[in-house]
Design a protein around this motif. Structure first.
Motif, PDB file in Angstrom:
ATOM      1  N   GLY A 191      25.777  42.288  31.596  1.00 10.06           N
ATOM      2  CA  GLY A 191      27.011  42.619  32.284  1.00 10.06           C
ATOM      3  C   GLY A 191      27.918  41.401  32.218  1.00 10.06           C
ATOM      4  O   GLY A 191      27.458  40.261  32.359  1.00 10.06           O
ATOM      5  N   HIS A 192      29.223  41.606  31.987  1.00  8.98           N
ATOM      6  CA  HIS A 192      30.137  40.485  31.741  1.00  8.98           C
ATOM      7  C   HIS A 192      31.428  40.666  32.523  1.00  8.98           C
ATOM      8  O   HIS A 192      32.065  41.733  32.468  1.00  8.98           O
ATOM      9  CB  HIS A 192      30.457  40.406  30.242  1.00  8.98           C
ATOM     10  N   ILE A 193      31.783  39.638  33.288  1.00 10.81           N
ATOM     11  CA  ILE A 193      33.087  39.606  33.969  1.00 10.81           C
ATOM     12  C   ILE A 193      33.794  38.340  33.512  1.00 10.81           C
ATOM     13  O   ILE A 193      33.225  37.241  33.585  1.00 10.81           O
ATOM     14  CB  ILE A 193      32.916  39.590  35.511  1.00 10.81           C
ATOM     15  N   LEU A 194      35.035  38.491  33.028  1.00  7.97           N
ATOM     16  CA  LEU A 194      35.832  37.354  32.595  1.00  7.97           C
ATOM     17  C   LEU A 194      37.012  37.176  33.532  1.00  7.97           C
ATOM     18  O   LEU A 194      37.832  38.097  33.695  1.00  7.97           O
ATOM     19  CB  LEU A 194      36.337  37.553  31.167  1.00  7.97           C
ATOM     20  N   ILE A 195      37.086  36.028  34.156  1.00  5.42           N
ATOM     21  CA  ILE A 195      38.267  35.658  34.935  1.00  5.42           C
ATOM     22  C   ILE A 195      39.088  34.755  34.027  1.00  5.42           C
ATOM     23  O   ILE A 195      38.793  33.572  33.844  1.00  5.42           O
ATOM     24  CB  ILE A 195      37.889  34.913  36.231  1.00  5.42           C
ATOM     25  N   GLY A 196      40.114  35.340  33.393  1.00  2.00           N
ATOM     26  CA  GLY A 196      40.822  34.654  32.321  1.00  2.00           C
ATOM     27  C   GLY A 196      41.952  33.765  32.774  1.00  2.00           C
ATOM     28  O   GLY A 196      42.425  33.851  33.914  1.00  2.00           O
TER      29      GLY A 196
END
Length: 426
Positions: free
Chosen positions: A177-182
């Motif tokens: 699972g991947h969450i990117l806070i860009g």
């Protein structure tokens, strides 16, 4: 009546003559140092091979070639048994019966059923017992003489572990699972700090039990945001190096991050794994007082001592450490107040292991009788330990040992045969 007696005497003489002739038919086939191989042994081994070949539909060479191989096998056996005799190696009947019981258990049957099967195959149980006894004896001889010839270097073990890990990595897959806070491609310090702060808040929510997929859909800048951040199954070698280094060795449901890259801060969750060997073992920390019965101290008195000690301990009248230092006959632990340290309970003898399994932390056992004597045991604590690396090391060592042991066994047998007096009698 005289005729009947005479007839019986004649019959007895003929039977005796027949028996005597049968014994005389057996002869020495090979002289092996201080022993011999009989022709009947050669014939019996050849018949066994033929019977097994027929059952398995195998073709065999000529009897002459088969006899040569049978003789070589029996020469090797004779030399090992002679060495066992010189070394004083013996297998007791109880040990033999326990081995046979283990063989039956491994075949999912009983000893009685094993005996019945042997009878159907025309094999006498006593002959089978002695064959097993000889196999155990030869195994002991080989271990005693070959083990000291096997040397394994740290480099050999480390090289094999590395190879095993490389092969294992090809099988390892993670569902991430991947969450990117860009942040922008050329971010300011303020933008980086703000993204980091948001990432920390997201991680805090996840650690508090918030739904990963829901937060990914709401907050992630990654391509998989609408799929709840699910990247699917990825081989360790196929995912971004940054991710691979961060999640390797992580277990299912573990969170990793925030990890900074040129795109922002990444938070990963190991949704599932497959093809990964992870080994955990339960370890126990315990202490004991060992009292050994003797001519002076009877079994009942030894047991009664420990009953008294337990009562004193539960009443708070004495300390375990003091009793162990004064009374325990286990030199390895007495000076430490009886403490044995963290260990796999399978390392202990069955009676000790079984007693530990019944205890809660801090609890004392009743007196326990093992092969070493009478024990009073206290379980200090339990823990689950990650033994994956240890298991890899043990497996690598065993693989190298087995290979080298087989090689050195062949060398040892050849050297022993070369040094022996062998005469095959045609």
């Amino acid at each position: 009546m005289k005729f009947i007696i005479r007839a019986l005497l004649v019959s007895a003489v003929l039977s005796f003559s027949s028996y005597a002739q049968e014994v005389m038919l057996d002869r020495v086939a090979v002289i092996v140092d201080q022993g011999v191989v009989l022709q009947s042994e050669v014939d019996a081994l050849m018949n066994d091979v033929k019977r097994n070949a027929e059952a398995n539909g195998q073709d065999l060479p000529s009897d002459r070639a088969l006899r040569t191989q049978a003789i070589e096998r029996l020469i090797t056996k004779s030399l090992q048994l002679q060495m066992a005799q010189r070394m004083g190696i013996q297998i007791s009947d109880p040990q033999l019966e326990q081995t046979i019981a283990n063989i039956a258990a491994n075949q999912n049957t009983t000893v009685d059923e094993l005996r019945r099967q042997l009878r159907l195959e025309g094999i006498a149980y006593e002959d089978y017992r002695e064959d097993i006894r000889e196999e155990i004896v030869m195994g002991e001889v080989r271990r005693a003489n070959v083990r000291r010839r096997v040397y394994i270097t740290d480099q050999e073990r480390e090289t094999l572990i590395e190879l095993m890990e490389q092969q294992g990595a090809e099988q390892e897959e993670y569902r991430l699972g991947h969450i990117l806070i860009g942040f922008p491609s050329d971010p300011s310090d303020e933008q980086i700090d703000a993204a980091r702060e948001r990432a920390d808040k997201v991680l805090s929510l996840l650690n508090s039990g918030s739904d990963f997929a829901k937060i990914a859909i709401a907050s992630s800048s990654g391509n998989e945001a609408l799929e709840g951040g699910d990247m699917g199954w990825l081989n360790i070698n196929a995912m971004p190096t940054l991710f691979a280094e961060a999640i390797q060795g992580k277990a299912k449901d573990e969170l990793v991050g925030p990890i900074r890259s040129g795109a922002g801060f990444h938070i990963l969750k190991v949704l599932d794994t497959r093809g990964i060997e992870k080994v955990t073992i339960e370890e126990v920390n315990s202490r004991h007082i060992l009292v050994k019965p003797s001519i002076i101290l009877s079994e009942d008195k030894a047991k009664a001592m420990l009953v008294k000690f337990r009562a004193q301990l539960e009443a708070g009248e004495v300390e375990f450490e003091d009793l162990a230092k004064e009374h325990s006959e286990d030199p390895g632990s007495a000076l430490k107040g009886g403490e044995l340290g963290w260990s796999d309970p399978n390392n202990y003898v069955p009676a000790f292991k079984d007693a530990l399994a019944q205890l809660s932390a801090g609890e004392y056992s009743d007196p326990v009788r093992s092969v070493h004597g009478w024990h009073l045991i206290q379980l200090i604590d339990r823990r689950v330990d990650d033994a994956t690396e240890r298991r890899k090391e043990d497996k690598a060592y065993q693989l190298i040992f087995n290979r080298k042991f087989a090689e050195e066994t062949e060398n040892w047998l050849r050297e022993m045969r070369d040094a022996a007096y062998i005469e095959v009698i045609e």
